[in-house]
Design an enzyme around this catalytic site. Structure first.
Site, PDB file in Angstrom:
ATOM      1  N   SER C  63       0.797  -1.239   0.000  1.00 40.65           N
ATOM      2  CA  SER C  63       0.000   0.000   0.000  1.00 40.65           C
ATOM      3  C   SER C  63       0.819   1.274   0.000  1.00 40.65           C
ATOM      4  O   SER C  63       0.268   2.362  -0.180  1.00 40.65           O
ATOM      5  CB  SER C  63      -0.939   0.016   1.198  1.00 40.65           C
ATOM      6  N   LYS C  66       0.311   3.426  -2.845  1.00 43.95           N
ATOM      7  CA  LYS C  66      -0.823   4.346  -2.961  1.00 43.95           C
ATOM      8  C   LYS C  66      -0.358   5.800  -2.928  1.00 43.95           C
ATOM      9  O   LYS C  66      -1.042   6.691  -3.439  1.00 43.95           O
ATOM     10  CB  LYS C  66      -1.845   4.055  -1.847  1.00 43.95           C
ATOM     11  N   TYR C 189      -3.545  -2.144 -10.535  1.00 43.09           N
ATOM     12  CA  TYR C 189      -3.486  -1.889  -9.089  1.00 43.09           C
ATOM     13  C   TYR C 189      -2.602  -2.914  -8.382  1.00 43.09           C
ATOM     14  O   TYR C 189      -1.753  -2.562  -7.548  1.00 43.09           O
ATOM     15  CB  TYR C 189      -4.919  -1.919  -8.552  1.00 43.09           C
ATOM     16  N   TYR C 240      -4.096   3.266   7.919  1.00 44.77           N
ATOM     17  CA  TYR C 240      -5.298   2.465   8.126  1.00 44.77           C
ATOM     18  C   TYR C 240      -6.071   3.010   9.329  1.00 44.77           C
ATOM     19  O   TYR C 240      -6.195   4.208   9.494  1.00 44.77           O
ATOM     20  CB  TYR C 240      -4.922   0.990   8.345  1.00 44.77           C
ATOM     21  N   VAL C 258       1.187  -3.714   3.952  1.00 41.75           N
ATOM     22  CA  VAL C 258       1.147  -4.989   4.676  1.00 41.75           C
ATOM     23  C   VAL C 258       2.404  -5.824   4.464  1.00 41.75           C
ATOM     24  O   VAL C 258       2.575  -6.860   5.098  1.00 41.75           O
ATOM     25  CB  VAL C 258      -0.087  -5.847   4.318  1.00 41.75           C
TER      26      VAL C 258
END
Lengths: 304, 304, 304, 304
Positions: C63, C66, C189, C240, C258
């Site tokens: 992530s 992102k 993605y 998160y 993660v």
């Protein structure tokens, strides 16, 4: 048992309600239906079907097909194989909501909301070589009308607008509760929904719900106990988020579709189908519900 | 109609289930009850009451009182005055949840979850000079047992653990849907819940639900239509989050309480009350549900 | 600015925490990583990168990608084109939840939860001919390491377990907030997520966040105002459901993956990347957070 | 540091926004305020306070008091005693929602939503003999203005409209996370909210947040680490459901109140207070936010 004159009278008595609801318009094929259609058919305990209004005109049965799917699943699977994957409780949420499916880890509340019906369609897909063909065969048999068929335009249109149902199926798959290819199951599912049947077809088809599981032709589809159970599920979860109100006003197990049809039964007595395309805010036929309420009150009959 | 021997047989057949549930322990007064109690009473259409097991022993009726409250409200108010403040739909949430009450702006889903029952208690408070006294009077009359009374220890204990219900009442008040002092209504509400009655008392009291609104003594409490409506609400919302399963297995409108009692009816046929203190995960009497299921299957009777 | 000795000291001081977290195991490729890896790299205001522990070893950035996607979107689109489709607020829900997306009609809360990152990926897909190639080009340039690449095994494995993300994308599509083919976007993605980079690569790449939008090579990627805005979003939503705790303990805008990596910056001062594969219950690197906390406390530096 | 002329210029530049927001009207005492008030005060690192517009006029500080309460709790309790009862995360729900409090079993997300602030008020009640008196003493000391006082009319009016907060407190009590009498704590809580202070008073009072925990008078209220932590919580949760947008536009830790005030700080640099009674849809001062945004952009200063 209702006389034909009574049915005609009731149909006329609710006609002034036309214009108060809203025809489903999420796909063009449904939006084009004539909003003034109004019909009722009743199949009585002796197997005779009578009707009034537009009761011979086929319409898109939509979610009413969820009753056929579940019945077929009950014929193919052990109880546990079904109820370990879908619950038996009213949902308290909108028919196409993902909230509860996520919170309850991929197990839908009941087989009549979209998520639950997709589980049933997934079960049928696993065990039937040609589920669409088999469904048609059964429905034609039960309705005793071999012209019943799928509406390819509606099925294709639903498929083009399938994002919400795809989301639901993928969410269940992410919890390990969906076994077949999502696209394939959606394809079957939308075909079931696209069946075109008349009130007469549907009241004949649903006769087994009023007749301890035995069809008009005398075939035992599901056992008397299963029939009672199926009726119980319809009574608590068959009318989207309006099951309580429907039980309160009509007092019969029933199932509605966004095409404006509603089927209902008084076990031992009769199966009924009404049709009027305009829907109330819960997505149930507005005038259709009123017809059933008038029928229940006039006959003084309900399951309660 | 069931014979006494049948009731005794059914009671014995479910006795092995004792030990599988859990007695309610959120207040000491309930936790102390003997977990092995088991009883059933049936009042048939001719007004005769028979029973088996511990059917003459009084227990804490708890949420079964919500049926009396709603009946009393139906006697005192116009339909709209009630249903503008509480809905008729299954909730899909836990009986004491505030989530839905907040999301739906202070209007509870139905009169059998705590929020809805507090609305009904608020309605009774507004129109009755002495609601606790009046409730007792009615219940004594219907049960034809003048020793029925409140359990002051239970009522006081509930009141001491009333934070959750107070939160629910204040939340509805914040939306303008609660008219009386919260403390006063909670006081009445907990008294209703603390009524001590036996299976025999309860099956007699509930006879009007099976008898088109007319009590054992022949008094028309509510109209036949209202009775059908009340039964419809019980069928869809009477068993907490287990209404669908109860309809599926038992097939009767019913109402449970955390004291382990369940009342149920087959309209036109009989009213029933079972009692066994151990509860299933939904808060419904585990062995009690099994008794009703056995009764329904043995007699081949249900509303479906 | 931190000395190399300090970094080494901090790495050793948190080593005892190894064993207290849990390596991500939802795909085999991630589960196989050595749980004892531990590293930190810091790129200071003058552009020098120092590191300790396993700071040169590439890992799956997941992530953290992102941040690259959003930066690229900021380079390609007007502000409104982005923020009309995704919000800027912390979500208060799990990173892969559909609940809020449904309740808020298909508009995700922020670009760092999965739903929001899928919107960003959909935006990139619309405007870039070859988004995967372009992303690689940019990341190689910023990290000044031309061996940075996608991990095809991880990308394929993610794609095989893509049901949850597919559900999220279809749900947004059902609300009209997803323009490209779901499969195609998921494919891109998962490639972004599969990038393998070391702490040194990542701290170099993220230098622009600490340097008013200008990269190590002196290229102005985004404006100083956009950089401040991006840092603000990282501070409120980058960790998160643990953003508040991270701000409280570490006090730097940051983003976790993660794979066990976390990047963080002190604007004007330095960019940092830590790596330790074991995660805390919120999905953030347990020992990695501890390293950053120790760094912040030892230097007496944070944005607060 | 900002010059007086700059503050005056910024105030005038945002004045055209007046009329676009909505004054809080849930109690009459707040609804009556003059919607055209507009002011800013800044206290710089050297302790000098300058201001523009209506910066000397007292207003109802409302939720800004939650910063004082938490600071006082940090002075009275060990960290664990506080953070075991309330979280540190953004809520993602409305400031007065019960949904999350129920789902997360009585533990509010952070100390700046109503539920969390009630926990803090409950903590203060437990340890202070006269919490209202002590709060006043502290605020008067920090603001160096001994005329600061409670607005009895506002406090009484809030108390009369306290149902929602009572519901929240009782819900937490039902989970065992509320120790004192609900009414008593609400009484204190509403008094804190009713404090009347000017922008000058508030920027002086909040100086410790910009000064590592040390007040204008040189008193160390909380430690430098605690101050950083408090600022971190303000940055992630201080602006109701608009914390992300505020961080994005303004880039300072801050706290708003429905009276139209917002305090904000740049640690090491300055504390600020703005006031304009009209609110945006998130409940934050519309023109006040614009003033802070302009200040941040003009000075090129933010924490990011």
């Amino acid at each position: 048992m209702p006389e034909l004159a009574l049915l005609e009278e009731i149909v006329e008595s609710v006609r002034p309600l036309l214009g108060q609801g809203k025809v489903a318009d999420y796909i063009p094929a449904l939006a084009q239906v004539d909003a003034n259609k109004l019909g009722i058919a009743v199949t009585t305990a002796d197997g005779v079907t009578i009707g009034a209004g537009d009761y011979l005109e086929p319409f898109s049965i939509q979610s009413i097909s969820k009753v056929f799917s579940l019945t077929l699943a009950l014929m193919l699977y052990e109880e546990d194989e079904i109820w370990s994957r879908v619950g038996k409780e009213p949902s308290g949420h909108s028919f196409n909501s993902l909230v509860q499916v996520e919170l309850e880890k991929g197990v839908p509340r009941n087989p009549f909301i979209n998520a639950g019906a997709l589980i049933i369609a997934d079960l049928l897909q696993s065990r039937l070589g040609a589920p669409k063909h088999r469904m048609l065969e059964i429905v034609r048999g039960l309705s005793e009308n071999h012209r019943v068929g799928y509406d390819k335009v509606v099925a294709a249109s639903e498929y083009q607008h399938s994002a919400r149902n795809a989301a639901i199926a993928y969410l269940m798959k992410s919890f390990g509760n969906f076994n077949n290819d999502v696209d394939t199951v959606l394809h079957s599912y939308f075909h079931y929904c696209s069946l075109r049947m008349s009130c007469a077809d549907l009241s004949r088809t649903m006769f087994y719900l009023a007749n301890s599981g035995k069809s008009l032709a005398g075939k035992q589809l599901i056992s008397p106990v299963q029939t009672r159970q199926l009726n119980a599920l319809l009574a608590t979860s068959g009318l989207y988020d309006g099951a309580g109100e429907f039980a309160y006003r009509v007092g019969m197990p029933g199932k509605s579709g966004v095409g404006g049809g509603i089927i209902a039964v008084i076990p031992g007595d009769m199966s009924v189908c009404v049709w009027s395309p305009e829907l109330d805010p819960n997505g149930n036929s507005l005038a259709g519900t009123a017809i059933l309420e008038a029928l229940s009150q006039t006959l003084g009959r309900s399951i309660f």
